[in-house]
Design an enzyme around this catalytic site. Structure first.
Site, PDB file in Angstrom:
ATOM      1  N   ASP A   1     -21.319  -2.889 -11.504  1.00 27.38           N
ATOM      2  CA  ASP A   1     -20.318  -1.888 -11.161  1.00 27.38           C
ATOM      3  C   ASP A   1     -19.398  -1.721 -12.371  1.00 27.38           C
ATOM      4  OD1 ASP A   1     -18.902  -0.146  -9.415  1.00 27.38           O
ATOM      5  OD2 ASP A   1     -17.417  -1.707  -9.098  1.00 27.38           O
TER       6      ASP A   1
ATOM      7  N   ASP B   1     -17.337  -5.362  -6.781  1.00 22.28           N
ATOM      8  CA  ASP B   1     -16.128  -5.860  -6.136  1.00 22.28           C
ATOM      9  C   ASP B   1     -15.764  -5.084  -4.874  1.00 22.28           C
ATOM     10  OD1 ASP B   1     -15.432  -3.506  -7.335  1.00 22.28           O
ATOM     11  OD2 ASP B   1     -13.688  -4.286  -8.401  1.00 22.28           O
TER      12      ASP B   1
ATOM     13  N   ASP C   1     -20.340  -2.003  -2.704  1.00 14.68           N
ATOM     14  CA  ASP C   1     -21.308  -2.798  -3.462  1.00 14.68           C
ATOM     15  C   ASP C   1     -22.052  -3.809  -2.590  1.00 14.68           C
ATOM     16  OD1 ASP C   1     -20.515  -1.620  -5.908  1.00 14.68           O
ATOM     17  OD2 ASP C   1     -18.805  -2.973  -6.029  1.00 14.68           O
TER      18      ASP C   1
END
Length: 909
Positions: free
Chosen positions: A338, A646, A650
């Site tokens: 990410d 985070d 995700d």
């Protein structure tokens, strides 16, 4: 009539407020009736996410016995018990129990992903029913309910806005968007619009950071976007997960050992029967061979080695939640990362100012007010630069955020973009509190997505002044003058206007978020604070360019991963241009690599994605479903995938990956519970460090496994050759168990803490299909094991016929010779090519201690009469000890000579 279940969220955003009201059978003024709400609650169920039942302790314990090699040990214990060899049986059972306890303790933490998601649900919601506003438990909300939200509220359900006033929501945990999203009630004409671009929708668990609004609930519980993520996590949790590379290798080894044991037992049993050996004696011999073939200490050695790796990783800011994840890290071939909060700081930072036709740079990153403003490389004194002071002052006074110092860390309360303006001003020595005290606010026109501007009117020493900030192209239309660097206001010509627009385009092309800043002195305090009255005849002050800076260590970590043969892929909910710029800066997007958006990804089938996935380095504007597809596509190509993140969005991809990596500071509870590893300092470099530790763990497991197997081969060959030559048994089952569990087990554990090789991160990743025992490695093990067996058999024959010792004493001496030979052989396994003298005996003091302790233990059973009956040994003379040590050191001498001949360039004694 339509209801929540008849129309999905992709369609609600396309309808007008009136059409939404009709479709939900509600009223945008009075809401639902209480009776209607009760009926819908019975029909739809509560607005909550069901909690997945955690696995029972019994289930976790049962899982520790799923390995084939453990069942082989159980079989050996049963056979020993049937033969009334109780000591052998007890020793094997002890090993099985120890391995199960270690695994159980590590994996006892129940899977609580859905429970963590449930915690994100708000406790109460403000709802209008029967025309009256009231506060109710959020779980009682139903589709069609009319809710009110204000700054600071957590959104209780997915809802369609029908009214919004300067409303902005923080959606980073759901979409990955790093900045607050402005909201409006206007319908969107496009069909396939990413979640982050649905400006008229509110999503469960996101937070309103400014403004207020009124919305009709469109979806509750599992029908919300958060609920869909919960459902994906549940499916991934219920799916049968593939074994880790190490588990697959050990399972293959278990099968190999099982068939090898059966084959050897069958051959020896058949030969013995042909020679007329009594049946009971052949059965005892077969059991001895089976015990010799099985490395009883292997499961415990592997488990303890992984546990030691976990301890070392904690010191490098990586918290492992599942033991096999340690080794999986070392096999990683792709890291899907990410962007927001992982590769970047998630702290908007002003980097560039444009005023008076000049570009100024701002140093420093993040919210800490450390840095300065430079023009042509020289620090600018704000007091001598009136234009700069006017620009920064306007950024302070047209601002609703606060910059605070909490626990030695600078935080922004409010809009991160406004926070960046506060930090930039602080770097020039300007404080919002000081300016607000002398410039009292009189009124404001809040930001909205249509005007793309915000105006605050304040009383100053020179009279009321309107301070304005907004989108540069829109703001310039309302400007008639511009301020020069010396602070003078001059008419804004078309040439200057085009120059400013060109500068805006230049900054935007660098993936900077650009704000325009302007002001207007007013003749008197206005009667009404409207955009029409205030946002005209403005004086343009300058442009402010800002970005979410990359973590300084992330670029180094990405390069380290590339050198280790690991591909880094960025998957983000942010805009494509921003993602491309950051990926290029990090070195993720190389020449020839592609960057695609979520919309473009939707156009690809799973098969097409699988074919193209290796050429795509950046995925932008993606949803949770997109991330999941990318992870699965890589895994179908045979990659070992680590997914970092985070946000809530995700979590499903983390669950689906070979190893899910959550951020410990900014990560949500959902992400942490879905992960296999938590990076406690949110540092991408810690992931690279964890990969290095994972590789070191596998190297050391392999050293320990090869050591144990070469020792087992020596025992098998010793027993097999003795049987083929018609000799008595050189070792008894209890003596073989003692060797395998104690004198072999301790050095094997010491090999688990062997220092890692300096070139670990310059190797290519291991293939997931690579066997633990390659043909070359097996041949080497066979040669080493044969050497140990031949010198032990030679000692046995010499003792029986050369020294004319009785069988019991010859067996004891052979027992000790094999122990000594295997202990010295442990030093050979530290490196395939480097001399032990180059490595240094003191570089692994635990191994020295293990060898010394094993020698003491061996001597103790030889010289202690109370245990003679148990181990079937007798004491022998000092000269016999010299023989045992002299013969035992031969494997070390032989391997040193072989390394010198085989690797002359790397061998340095």
């Amino acid at each position: 009539m339509l209801c929540s279940g008849d129309m999905n969220a992709k369609e609600w955003h396309m309808l007008t407020a009136q059409a939404v009201e009709t479709g939900l059978r509600s009223n945008s003024e009075t809401g639902l009736t209480e009776a209607d709400a009760r009926r819908r609650l019975l029909d739809q169920g509560p607005n909550e996410l069901p909690e997945a039942p955690p696995p029972s302790p019994f289930t976790i314990l049962l899982g520790q016995f799923s390995s084939l090699i453990v069942w082989v040990l159980i079989g050996a214990a049963v056979v020993s018990g049937l033969l009334e060899e109780w000591i052998d049986a007890a020793a094997i059972v002890s090993i099985i129990v120890l391995n199960a306890v270690l695994g159980f303790v590590q994996e006892f933490r129940a899977e609580q992903s859905l429970a963590a998601l449930r915690k994100l649900s708000v406790a109460t919601a403000r709802v209008i029913r029967d025309g009256t506003i009231r506060s109710i438990p959020a779980r009682e909300l139903v589709s069609g309910d009319l809710i009110q939200v204000e700054a600071g509220d957590r959104i209780p359900a997915d809802s369609r806005l029908i009214y919004a006033a300067s409303l902005q929501t923080q959606e980073a945990s759901l979409t990955g968007e790093s900045t607050p999203v402005p909201k409006s009630a206007e319908p969107i004409s496009q069909t396939d619009v990413p979640l982050g671009d649905r400006h008229n929708m509110l999503f469960m668990s996101t937070v309103a950071v400014s403004g207020k609004g009124r919305a009709l609930v469109a979806a509750t519980g599992l029908q919300t976007e958060l609920g869909k993520i919960a459902a994906m996590i549940r499916r991934e949790a219920q799916a049968e997960h593939e074994e880790t590379p190490l588990q697959r290798r050990l399972e293959q080894l278990g099968h190999t050992l099982l068939w090898l044991s059966l084959a050897i037992v069958a051959v020896v049993f058949f030969l013995g029967m042909l020679r007329g050996v009594p049946l009971i004696m052949m059965f005892l011999t077969a059991v001895s061979l089976a015990v010799a073939a099985i490395p009883e200490g292997l499961p415990a050695v592997v488990t303890i080695t992984l546990a030691l790796g976990v301890t070392r990783m904690v010191q490098r800011h990586a918290l492992i939640r599942r033991l096999p994840a340690v080794e999986t890290l070392g096999s990683t071939t792709v890291i899907c990362s990410d962007k927001t909060g992982t590769l970047t700081k998630n702290e908007m930072t002003v980097t560039t100012l444009y005023l008076g036709g000049e570009l100024l740079t701002v140093s420093g990153e993040g919210y800490a007010p450390i840095g300065d403003i430079r023009w042509n490389g020289e620090s600018v004194n704000g007091g001598r630069h009136p234009g700069l002071m006017a620009l920064l002052r306007t950024g302070l006074l047209c601002n609703g955020a606060e910059l605070t110092l909490e626990a030695f860390s600078w935080k922004v309360v409010g809009d991160p973009t406004e926070g960046a303006l506060l930090v930039a001003a602080a770097k020039a020595g300007l404080s919002k509190a000081d300016f607000e005290r002398d410039n009292v606010a009189l009124g404001e026109v809040p930001f909205d997505s249509e005007r793309k501007k915000m105006t605050v009117v304040r009383r100053t020493v020179s009279g009321p002044v309107a301070y304005v900030k907004g989108a540069p192209d829109v703001l310039l239309r309302d400007c008639t003058a511009w301020m020069t660097p010396d602070g003078n206001s001059t008419p804004l010509t078309e040439e200057i206007r085009q120059r400013i627009l060109s500068a805006n385009q230049q900054l935007a092309s660098q993936a900077l978020r650009v704000l325009g800043v302007a002001m207007r002195p007013l003749e008197a305090v206005p009667d009404r604070y409207t955009a029409t009255a205030l946002e005209q005849d403005l004086t343009f002050l300058g442009l402010v360019g800002m970005k979410d800076p990359i973590r300084p260590e992330a670029k180094v970590a990405v390069a380290a991963c590339r050198a280790a043969g690991i591909r880094t892929v960025m998957i983000t909910g942010d805009h494509k241009d921003t993602a491309i710029a950051i990926a290029q800066d990090l070195g993720i997007l190389d020449a020839g690599a592609q960057a695609i958006s979520g919309t473009e990804l939707d156009q690809l089938s799973n098969d097409e994605l699988e074919k193209q996935v290796s050429s795509i380095a950046v995925y932008a504007r993606v949803s949770a479903e997109h991330k999941l597809r990318v992870v699965r596509a890589w895994r179908r190509r045979g990659a070992v995938v680590a997914m970092t993140g985070d946000g809530v969005n995700d979590a499903p991809a983390l669950k689906a990956a070979d190893i899910g990596v959550a951020m410990g500071i900014t990560g949500t509870d959902v992400t942490k519970e879905a992960s296999d590893m938590v990076v406690t300092d949110d540092n991408f470099a810690s992931i690279a460090a964890a990969v290095e530790e994972g590789r070191a763990v596998f190297d050391n497991i392999r050293k320990a496994v090869f050591y144990l197997l070469s020792c087992n081969i020596s025992e098998i060959l010793l027993m097999l050759l003795a049987a083929l030559l018609g000799l008595p048994l050189p070792l008894l089952p209890v003596q073989i168990l003692w060797i395998n569990l104690v004198t072999d087990g301790l050095p094997a554990l010491a090999l688990a803490v062997d220092p890692k090789d300096p070139d670990l991160m310059r190797r290519l990743p291991r293939s997931p299909t690579e066997r633990l025992l390659t043909t070359q490695r097996f041949l080497m093990l066979f040669v080493q094991g044969s050497f140990l067996a031949f010198i032990s058999l030679g000692a046995f024959v010499y003792c029986l016929y050369g020294m004319d010792l009785n069988l019991e004493r010859a067996r004891t001496l052979t027992f000790t010779v094999l122990v000594m030979a295997q202990l010295f052989h442990a030093f050979n396994n530290r490196s395939e090519s480097r001399s032990i003298f180059e490595l240094g005996f003191l570089s692994n003091t635990p191994l020295l201690g293990a060898v010394a302790l094993s020698i003491i233990l061996q001597a103790s059973i030889v010289f202690s009469p109370p245990v003679h009956e148990i181990f079937k040994v007798v004491p022998f003379d000092p000269e016999h000890w010299l023989l045992a040590v002299g013969v035992g050191v031969l494997p070390l001498v032989a391997m040193e000579l072989w390394k010198r001949a085989r690797f002359p360039k790397t061998f340095r004694p």
